[in-house]
Design a protein around this motif. Structure first.
Motif, PDB file in Angstrom:
ATOM      1  N   LYS A   3      47.443  25.156  43.754  1.00 55.35           N
ATOM      2  CA  LYS A   3      47.421  25.571  43.329  1.00 55.35           C
ATOM      3  C   LYS A   3      47.961  26.696  42.364  1.00 55.35           C
ATOM      4  O   LYS A   3      48.824  27.123  43.598  1.00 55.35           O
ATOM      5  N   ILE A   4      47.413  27.175  41.332  1.00 58.78           N
ATOM      6  CA  ILE A   4      48.365  27.583  40.097  1.00 58.78           C
ATOM      7  C   ILE A   4      47.452  28.785  40.012  1.00 58.78           C
ATOM      8  O   ILE A   4      45.991  28.808  39.101  1.00 58.78           O
ATOM      9  N   VAL A   5      48.305  30.066  40.177  1.00 63.30           N
ATOM     10  CA  VAL A   5      47.255  31.203  39.766  1.00 63.30           C
ATOM     11  C   VAL A   5      47.961  31.718  38.615  1.00 63.30           C
ATOM     12  O   VAL A   5      49.247  31.410  38.920  1.00 63.30           O
ATOM     13  N   ILE A   6      47.137  31.956  37.200  1.00 66.66           N
ATOM     14  CA  ILE A   6      47.961  32.463  36.013  1.00 66.66           C
ATOM     15  C   ILE A   6      47.107  33.778  36.037  1.00 66.66           C
ATOM     16  O   ILE A   6      45.928  34.477  36.285  1.00 66.66           O
ATOM     17  N   ILE A   7      47.923  35.317  35.548  1.00 66.91           N
ATOM     18  CA  ILE A   7      47.447  36.031  35.395  1.00 66.91           C
ATOM     19  C   ILE A   7      47.621  36.302  33.300  1.00 66.91           C
ATOM     20  O   ILE A   7      48.672  36.719  32.745  1.00 66.91           O
ATOM     21  N   LYS A  26      44.098  17.358  38.975  1.00 64.23           N
ATOM     22  CA  LYS A  26      43.853  18.093  40.971  1.00 64.23           C
ATOM     23  C   LYS A  26      44.719  19.008  40.841  1.00 64.23           C
ATOM     24  O   LYS A  26      43.841  19.044  42.000  1.00 64.23           O
ATOM     25  N   ALA A  27      44.923  19.905  39.940  1.00 64.79           N
ATOM     26  CA  ALA A  27      45.558  21.286  40.479  1.00 64.79           C
ATOM     27  C   ALA A  27      44.473  21.776  39.761  1.00 64.79           C
ATOM     28  O   ALA A  27      43.494  21.732  39.550  1.00 64.79           O
ATOM     29  N   HIS A  28      44.160  23.018  41.203  1.00 64.61           N
ATOM     30  CA  HIS A  28      43.553  24.186  41.143  1.00 64.61           C
ATOM     31  C   HIS A  28      43.810  25.172  40.721  1.00 64.61           C
ATOM     32  O   HIS A  28      44.669  25.576  41.194  1.00 64.61           O
ATOM     33  N   ILE A  29      43.320  25.384  39.469  1.00 63.15           N
ATOM     34  CA  ILE A  29      43.680  26.310  38.606  1.00 63.15           C
ATOM     35  C   ILE A  29      42.974  27.856  38.849  1.00 63.15           C
ATOM     36  O   ILE A  29      41.721  27.634  38.157  1.00 63.15           O
ATOM     37  N   VAL A  30      43.226  29.030  38.935  1.00 61.58           N
ATOM     38  CA  VAL A  30      42.475  30.232  38.643  1.00 61.58           C
ATOM     39  C   VAL A  30      43.310  30.968  38.112  1.00 61.58           C
ATOM     40  O   VAL A  30      44.433  31.368  37.850  1.00 61.58           O
ATOM     41  N   THR A  88      54.423  36.379  51.225  1.00 61.63           N
ATOM     42  CA  THR A  88      53.170  35.127  51.775  1.00 61.63           C
ATOM     43  C   THR A  88      52.575  34.511  50.472  1.00 61.63           C
ATOM     44  O   THR A  88      51.495  33.600  50.280  1.00 61.63           O
ATOM     45  N   LYS A  89      53.467  34.210  49.118  1.00 60.35           N
ATOM     46  CA  LYS A  89      52.302  33.746  48.102  1.00 60.35           C
ATOM     47  C   LYS A  89      50.514  34.124  47.459  1.00 60.35           C
ATOM     48  O   LYS A  89      50.229  33.316  47.545  1.00 60.35           O
ATOM     49  N   THR A  90      50.577  35.218  47.420  1.00 59.93           N
ATOM     50  CA  THR A  90      49.346  36.003  47.273  1.00 59.93           C
ATOM     51  C   THR A  90      48.978  37.013  46.310  1.00 59.93           C
ATOM     52  O   THR A  90      50.330  37.344  45.847  1.00 59.93           O
ATOM     53  N   VAL A  91      48.199  36.705  45.646  1.00 61.81           N
ATOM     54  CA  VAL A  91      48.227  38.345  44.655  1.00 61.81           C
ATOM     55  C   VAL A  91      46.885  39.219  45.517  1.00 61.81           C
ATOM     56  O   VAL A  91      45.630  38.529  45.637  1.00 61.81           O
ATOM     57  N   HIS A  92      46.959  40.257  45.148  1.00 57.90           N
ATOM     58  CA  HIS A  92      45.719  41.507  45.365  1.00 57.90           C
ATOM     59  C   HIS A  92      45.181  41.340  44.249  1.00 57.90           C
ATOM     60  O   HIS A  92      45.680  41.753  43.202  1.00 57.90           O
ATOM     61  N   VAL A  93      43.643  41.133  44.116  1.00 56.20           N
ATOM     62  CA  VAL A  93      42.677  41.769  43.540  1.00 56.20           C
ATOM     63  C   VAL A  93      42.079  42.335  43.576  1.00 56.20           C
ATOM     64  O   VAL A  93      41.034  42.399  43.845  1.00 56.20           O
ATOM     65  N   ARG A  94      41.091  42.853  42.296  1.00 55.86           N
ATOM     66  CA  ARG A  94      40.379  44.130  42.374  1.00 55.86           C
ATOM     67  C   ARG A  94      39.282  43.496  40.694  1.00 55.86           C
ATOM     68  O   ARG A  94      39.493  43.177  40.055  1.00 55.86           O
ATOM     69  N   ASN A  95      38.096  43.666  41.445  1.00 58.48           N
ATOM     70  CA  ASN A  95      36.530  43.116  40.124  1.00 58.48           C
ATOM     71  C   ASN A  95      36.615  44.404  39.747  1.00 58.48           C
ATOM     72  O   ASN A  95      36.067  45.364  40.560  1.00 58.48           O
ATOM     73  N   ILE A  96      36.775  44.002  38.442  1.00 57.97           N
ATOM     74  CA  ILE A  96      36.620  45.959  38.492  1.00 57.97           C
ATOM     75  C   ILE A  96      35.295  46.395  37.798  1.00 57.97           C
ATOM     76  O   ILE A  96      34.588  47.045  37.905  1.00 57.97           O
ATOM     77  N   GLU A  97      34.491  45.385  37.537  1.00 53.48           N
ATOM     78  CA  GLU A  97      32.699  45.614  37.798  1.00 53.48           C
ATOM     79  C   GLU A  97      32.840  46.123  38.758  1.00 53.48           C
ATOM     80  O   GLU A  97      31.508  47.047  39.142  1.00 53.48           O
ATOM     81  N   THR A  98      32.854  45.504  40.033  1.00 58.28           N
ATOM     82  CA  THR A  98      32.168  46.122  41.429  1.00 58.28           C
ATOM     83  C   THR A  98      33.068  46.815  42.281  1.00 58.28           C
ATOM     84  O   THR A  98      32.547  46.810  43.078  1.00 58.28           O
ATOM     85  N   GLY A  99      34.385  46.164  41.824  1.00 59.64           N
ATOM     86  CA  GLY A  99      34.852  47.228  42.880  1.00 59.64           C
ATOM     87  C   GLY A  99      35.949  46.472  44.299  1.00 59.64           C
ATOM     88  O   GLY A  99      36.668  47.219  44.720  1.00 59.64           O
ATOM     89  N   GLU A 100      35.542  44.671  44.244  1.00 58.97           N
ATOM     90  CA  GLU A 100      35.832  44.545  45.462  1.00 58.97           C
ATOM     91  C   GLU A 100      37.094  44.355  45.227  1.00 58.97           C
ATOM     92  O   GLU A 100      37.844  43.311  44.540  1.00 58.97           O
ATOM     93  N   LEU A 101      37.935  44.215  46.257  1.00 59.78           N
ATOM     94  CA  LEU A 101      39.101  43.776  46.447  1.00 59.78           C
ATOM     95  C   LEU A 101      39.325  42.579  47.269  1.00 59.78           C
ATOM     96  O   LEU A 101      38.165  42.308  48.452  1.00 59.78           O
ATOM     97  N   PHE A 102      39.858  41.675  46.866  1.00 60.38           N
ATOM     98  CA  PHE A 102      39.887  39.865  47.662  1.00 60.38           C
ATOM     99  C   PHE A 102      42.088  39.767  47.351  1.00 60.38           C
ATOM    100  O   PHE A 102      42.372  40.284  46.503  1.00 60.38           O
ATOM    101  N   ILE A 110      51.585  31.508  37.860  1.00 59.42           N
ATOM    102  CA  ILE A 110      52.448  31.860  36.194  1.00 59.42           C
ATOM    103  C   ILE A 110      51.645  33.559  35.332  1.00 59.42           C
ATOM    104  O   ILE A 110      51.638  34.188  35.480  1.00 59.42           O
ATOM    105  N   LEU A 111      52.493  34.545  35.213  1.00 58.22           N
ATOM    106  CA  LEU A 111      52.605  35.344  33.936  1.00 58.22           C
ATOM    107  C   LEU A 111      52.321  35.067  32.637  1.00 58.22           C
ATOM    108  O   LEU A 111      53.562  35.230  32.101  1.00 58.22           O
ATOM    109  N   ALA A 112      51.590  35.673  32.304  1.00 53.09           N
ATOM    110  CA  ALA A 112      50.848  36.393  31.200  1.00 53.09           C
ATOM    111  C   ALA A 112      50.337  37.395  30.681  1.00 53.09           C
ATOM    112  O   ALA A 112      49.480  37.511  30.349  1.00 53.09           O
ATOM    113  N   PRO A 113      51.301  38.533  31.538  1.00 54.33           N
ATOM    114  CA  PRO A 113      49.969  39.817  31.472  1.00 54.33           C
ATOM    115  C   PRO A 113      50.348  40.123  30.193  1.00 54.33           C
ATOM    116  O   PRO A 113      49.189  41.212  29.413  1.00 54.33           O
ATOM    117  N   GLY A 114      50.844  39.724  28.793  1.00 49.97           N
ATOM    118  CA  GLY A 114      50.867  40.732  27.327  1.00 49.97           C
ATOM    119  C   GLY A 114      51.625  41.632  27.540  1.00 49.97           C
ATOM    120  O   GLY A 114      53.134  42.119  27.914  1.00 49.97           O
TER     121      GLY A 114
END
Length: 445
Positions: A3-7, A26-30, A88-102, A110-114
């Motif tokens: 599983k690969i997470v890209i910011i 086959k990689a899981h990409i988010v 723990t190899k996790t990232v904390h995310v906030r949905n800007i539209e709904t305020g949901e945290l997960f 992979i960090l590509a924050p500009g």
């Protein structure tokens, strides 16, 4: 399944996602991004504002639906990553539209924050209509303001790439444009003599240039400079520089380099081997000197994305360094450069010599030709090329492209005279300006 997470979902991040999918079906990409638009051509935004590009949607290369349907990649826009938990190899995310945290787990991050536009602390700046241009949304705001408010004048603060491109496009729209730049000459990546040619071009096209000063205070449409001059303008474009978005990386304990970017190795890995950094916020090294270097441009970001993707697949293709190759259009002029300029060479206390050739872009007897000036710095002992600049009409970019290739291949300045380059009257001369640099360098031994 990895599983690969890209910011970040613009140049570097979107490219990395696509590259990984190409090599690993086959990689899981988010992918997460705070913006509402992904994979757009940021370099084209000044030309949308200037009505050179009529359809703003043509800048958008892909959308989340396309990424999901064609590549099975999940892109979540308007989602902000708040924290990286390396243990723990996790990232904390906030949905800007709904305020949901997960929380989202990852195997590789992979960090590509500009980066973000720098806005200096200027007295009463909020009283003036001020814009920056770093995103698709920024472009839309400027474009809508011009179309709805019909402004007559603008002050552009900053004489770098964005500042000059905006000055040209706004002037072509019929606005009165003043360009304010703090340094004595504009375009600090160029040598002074080359920058002065651009300044003359701005003047010929009616752009009022004020160098050696900056905005001190604003009061509505009244803009006071540090040297006492007061300008009147309907709005301000703030383009004095870019700050890499490294806060997330810093808070996660990743190393930040001396250029302010996230420090990476030749495979784009940070000090955490499971975290890569690419694009505007990453720090690599200079191809010529080996010193730390950060180049916030599109081409390096795409190359870094490829290197990171291949490394994930077990293919160790090392980054060979950055040259900072760039090109700029200013009205009828084109200016391009690669490698070290004279100031950088001097600051690093390197021995160097310089060859300059001014000639025609192609055969002078052919109806369409223009003057170009080609300037090359080299080490007088090893004869290796340290950097080059070119300015003029057509054919500027192709000369710098040849010199980029020469530096990458380790050619000497003397080798340039031997290159068998394309020739026909509409395109060059039997002895191309590149060849002439080589011949002149030999005579100067």
């Amino acid at each position: 399944m990895k599983k690969i997470v890209i910011i970040g979902a613009v140049g570097g991040g979107a490219t990395a996602a696509g590259q990984i999918r190409f090599y690993d079906p086959k990689a899981h990409i988010v992918v997460f991004d705070r913006d509402s638009t992904m994979s757009y051509a940021a370099c084209g935004t000044p030309y949308v504002i200037g009505d050179v590009i009529e359809d703003e949607r043509s800048l958008i290369m892909a959308d989340p639906e396309q990424f999901k349907t064609k590549r099975d990649i999940d892109v979540k826009l308007r989602h902000e990553v708040l924290k990286i938990e390396r243990e723990t190899k996790t990232v904390h995310v906030r949905n800007i539209e709904t305020g949901e945290l997960f929380e989202e787990p990852y195997d590789v991050l992979i960090l590509a924050p500009g980066g973000s536009a720098i806005v200096p602390d200027i007295s009463e700046l909020n009283s003036s209509k001020t814009f920056t241009l770093r995103s698709y949304g920024d472009m839309q705001k400027i474009d809508q303001f011009i179309k709805s408010e019909r402004p007559k004048s603008c002050v552009v603060s900053g004489g770098g790439f964005i500042g000059l491109e905006m000055a040209e496009n706004l002037k072509n729209l019929g606005l009165d444009v003043s360009l304010v730049h703090k340094s004595p000459t504009i375009m600090s990546i160029l040598d002074t003599d080359i920058s002065l040619i651009i300044e003359k071009e701005l003047s010929l096209h009616g752009v009022k240039l004020i160098t050696g000063t900056a905005i001190e205070k604003t009061e509505g449409k009244s803009i006071k400079l540090e040297n006492g001059i007061v300008l009147q303008a309907d709005f301000i474009i703030m383009s004095i520089g870019l700050k890499p978005n490294t806060e997330l990386a810093e808070n996660a304990g990743l190393n930040i380099g001396e250029t302010g970017g996230i420090r990476t190795n030749e495979f784009m890995q940070t000090n955490d081997p499971f975290i890569y950094a690419i694009g505007d916020a990453s720090e690599n090294f200079d191809m010529v000197t080996g010193d730390p270097k950060r180049v916030p441009l599109a081409s390096p970001a795409h190359r870094q994305a490829f290197i990171a993707a291949r490394h994930l697949m077990g293919d160790k293709i090392a980054k060979k360094g950055l040259l900072g190759t760039s090109v700029l259009k200013v009205f009828s002029l084109t200016a391009a450069m690669t490698g070290l300029n004279e100031k950088a060479i001097t600051d690093k206390k390197l021995d160097f010599a310089t060859v300059v050739h001014t000639g025609n872009s192609n055969a002078g007897y052919y109806p369409e030709h223009s003057k170009i000036t080609l300037k090359v710095h080299y080490d007088p002992r090893t004869r290796k090329i340290l950097g080059a600049q070119c300015i003029g009409g057509k054919g500027v970019d192709k000369r710098i492209d040849v010199l980029v290739t020469a530096i990458y291949a380790g050619l000497t300045v003397d080798d340039l005279q031997a290159l068998e380059l394309c020739y026909a009257p509409p395109y060059s001369s039997p002895k191309d300006p590149i060849n002439m640099i080589g011949y002149k360098a030999i005579t100067e031994k």
